[in-house]
Design a protein around this motif. Structure first.
Motif, PDB file in Angstrom:
ATOM      1  N   UNK A  55      65.439 -85.058  12.272  1.00  0.00           N
ATOM      2  CA  UNK A  55      65.566 -86.231  11.405  1.00  0.00           C
ATOM      3  C   UNK A  55      66.280 -85.881  10.102  1.00  0.00           C
ATOM      4  N   UNK A  56      66.049 -84.676   9.606  1.00  0.00           N
ATOM      5  CA  UNK A  56      66.639 -84.225   8.343  1.00  0.00           C
ATOM      6  C   UNK A  56      67.226 -82.833   8.517  1.00  0.00           C
ATOM      7  N   UNK A  57      68.340 -82.597   7.854  1.00  0.00           N
ATOM      8  CA  UNK A  57      68.889 -81.259   7.677  1.00  0.00           C
ATOM      9  C   UNK A  57      69.145 -81.129   6.179  1.00  0.00           C
ATOM     10  N   UNK A  58      68.440 -80.193   5.556  1.00  0.00           N
ATOM     11  CA  UNK A  58      68.517 -80.019   4.105  1.00  0.00           C
ATOM     12  C   UNK A  58      69.301 -78.751   3.786  1.00  0.00           C
ATOM     13  N   UNK A  59      70.111 -78.813   2.753  1.00  0.00           N
ATOM     14  CA  UNK A  59      70.929 -77.670   2.364  1.00  0.00           C
ATOM     15  C   UNK A  59      70.817 -77.437   0.855  1.00  0.00           C
ATOM     16  N   UNK A  60      71.428 -76.348   0.414  1.00  0.00           N
ATOM     17  CA  UNK A  60      71.238 -75.889  -0.952  1.00  0.00           C
ATOM     18  C   UNK A  60      72.338 -76.242  -1.938  1.00  0.00           C
ATOM     19  N   UNK A  61      73.583 -76.377  -1.465  1.00  0.00           N
ATOM     20  CA  UNK A  61      74.660 -76.633  -2.426  1.00  0.00           C
ATOM     21  C   UNK A  61      75.722 -77.551  -1.825  1.00  0.00           C
ATOM     22  N   UNK A  62      76.683 -77.931  -2.647  1.00  0.00           N
ATOM     23  CA  UNK A  62      77.696 -78.905  -2.231  1.00  0.00           C
ATOM     24  C   UNK A  62      78.601 -78.381  -1.118  1.00  0.00           C
ATOM     25  N   UNK A  63      78.860 -77.086  -1.114  1.00  0.00           N
ATOM     26  CA  UNK A  63      79.680 -76.497  -0.050  1.00  0.00           C
ATOM     27  C   UNK A  63      78.969 -76.636   1.293  1.00  0.00           C
ATOM     28  N   UNK A  64      77.663 -76.309   1.321  1.00  0.00           N
ATOM     29  CA  UNK A  64      76.868 -76.484   2.543  1.00  0.00           C
ATOM     30  C   UNK A  64      76.852 -77.951   2.960  1.00  0.00           C
ATOM     31  N   UNK A  65      76.705 -78.844   1.989  1.00  0.00           N
ATOM     32  CA  UNK A  65      76.634 -80.276   2.269  1.00  0.00           C
ATOM     33  C   UNK A  65      77.937 -80.767   2.913  1.00  0.00           C
ATOM     34  N   UNK A  66      79.072 -80.360   2.358  1.00  0.00           N
ATOM     35  CA  UNK A  66      80.375 -80.747   2.935  1.00  0.00           C
ATOM     36  C   UNK A  66      80.512 -80.243   4.368  1.00  0.00           C
ATOM     37  N   UNK A  67      80.164 -78.965   4.567  1.00  0.00           N
ATOM     38  CA  UNK A  67      80.278 -78.379   5.902  1.00  0.00           C
ATOM     39  C   UNK A  67      79.376 -79.092   6.907  1.00  0.00           C
ATOM     40  N   UNK A  68      78.150 -79.361   6.509  1.00  0.00           N
ATOM     41  CA  UNK A  68      77.212 -80.023   7.418  1.00  0.00           C
ATOM     42  C   UNK A  68      77.628 -81.456   7.712  1.00  0.00           C
ATOM     43  N   UNK A  69      78.105 -82.169   6.704  1.00  0.00           N
ATOM     44  CA  UNK A  69      78.573 -83.538   6.936  1.00  0.00           C
ATOM     45  C   UNK A  69      79.766 -83.554   7.888  1.00  0.00           C
ATOM     46  N   UNK A  70      80.670 -82.595   7.718  1.00  0.00           N
ATOM     47  CA  UNK A  70      81.828 -82.496   8.601  1.00  0.00           C
ATOM     48  C   UNK A  70      81.382 -82.240  10.043  1.00  0.00           C
ATOM     49  N   UNK A  71      80.455 -81.305  10.223  1.00  0.00           N
ATOM     50  CA  UNK A  71      79.953 -80.996  11.562  1.00  0.00           C
ATOM     51  C   UNK A  71      79.166 -82.173  12.142  1.00  0.00           C
ATOM     52  N   UNK A  72      78.348 -82.817  11.307  1.00  0.00           N
ATOM     53  CA  UNK A  72      77.566 -83.958  11.766  1.00  0.00           C
ATOM     54  C   UNK A  72      78.431 -85.121  12.201  1.00  0.00           C
ATOM     55  N   UNK A  73      79.559 -85.317  11.530  1.00  0.00           N
ATOM     56  CA  UNK A  73      80.486 -86.399  11.895  1.00  0.00           C
ATOM     57  C   UNK A  73      81.142 -86.174  13.250  1.00  0.00           C
ATOM     58  N   UNK A  74      81.102 -84.951  13.739  1.00  0.00           N
ATOM     59  CA  UNK A  74      81.683 -84.630  15.046  1.00  0.00           C
ATOM     60  C   UNK A  74      80.681 -84.812  16.192  1.00  0.00           C
ATOM     61  N   UNK A  75      79.440 -85.132  15.842  1.00  0.00           N
ATOM     62  CA  UNK A  75      78.395 -85.303  16.850  1.00  0.00           C
ATOM     63  C   UNK A  75      78.188 -86.791  17.094  1.00  0.00           C
ATOM     64  N   UNK A  76      78.387 -87.201  18.335  1.00  0.00           N
ATOM     65  CA  UNK A  76      78.346 -88.621  18.689  1.00  0.00           C
ATOM     66  C   UNK A  76      76.989 -89.266  18.377  1.00  0.00           C
ATOM     67  N   UNK A  77      75.906 -88.600  18.693  1.00  0.00           N
ATOM     68  CA  UNK A  77      74.570 -89.174  18.502  1.00  0.00           C
ATOM     69  C   UNK A  77      73.806 -88.503  17.351  1.00  0.00           C
ATOM     70  N   UNK A  78      74.506 -88.270  16.254  1.00  0.00           N
ATOM     71  CA  UNK A  78      73.889 -87.634  15.076  1.00  0.00           C
ATOM     72  C   UNK A  78      72.838 -88.571  14.480  1.00  0.00           C
TER      73      UNK A  78
END
Length: 95
Positions: A24-47
């Motif tokens: 339900x949640x993926x939590x990260x520590x900084x803006x670089x992690x957030x950008x990377x995770x959002x980019x990866x999450x956008x590639x997942x059809x059923x995120x």
């Protein structure tokens, strides 16, 4: 961690595509992690995971949790306390 009585028997792993659909949640520590995770999450059809900064739950509004690796022991203690505070606030909101 030993000073605070936190056991250290864990294994680290990279976020997998399946995690975005499983959690339900993926939590990260900084803006670089957030950008990377959002980019990866956008590639997942059923995120379904909500991707956020752990620091967004900090009552003192310190959004970024800095990596204490290059700091001294007091830096590790500060970051530990920041993480505990944010995790408690997250837990209260998520329950």
């Amino acid at each position: 961690m030993k000073k605070n009585g936190v056991p250290m028997g864990h294994v680290a792993q990279q976020i997998a595509k399946e995690d975005f659909a499983s959690f339900d949640y993926i939590l990260c520590m900084d803006e670089s992690n957030l950008r990377d995770l959002n980019r990866k999450g956008n590639q997942v059809k059923n995120c379904k995971a909500k991707i956020e900064l752990l620091g967004s739950y900090n009552p003192q509004k310190q959004l970024i949790i800095e990596d204490p690796y290059y700091g001294n022991d007091s830096k590790f203690e500060t970051i530990y306390q920041q993480c505990v505070c944010c995790c408690r606030a997250f837990q209260e909101k998520a329950s």
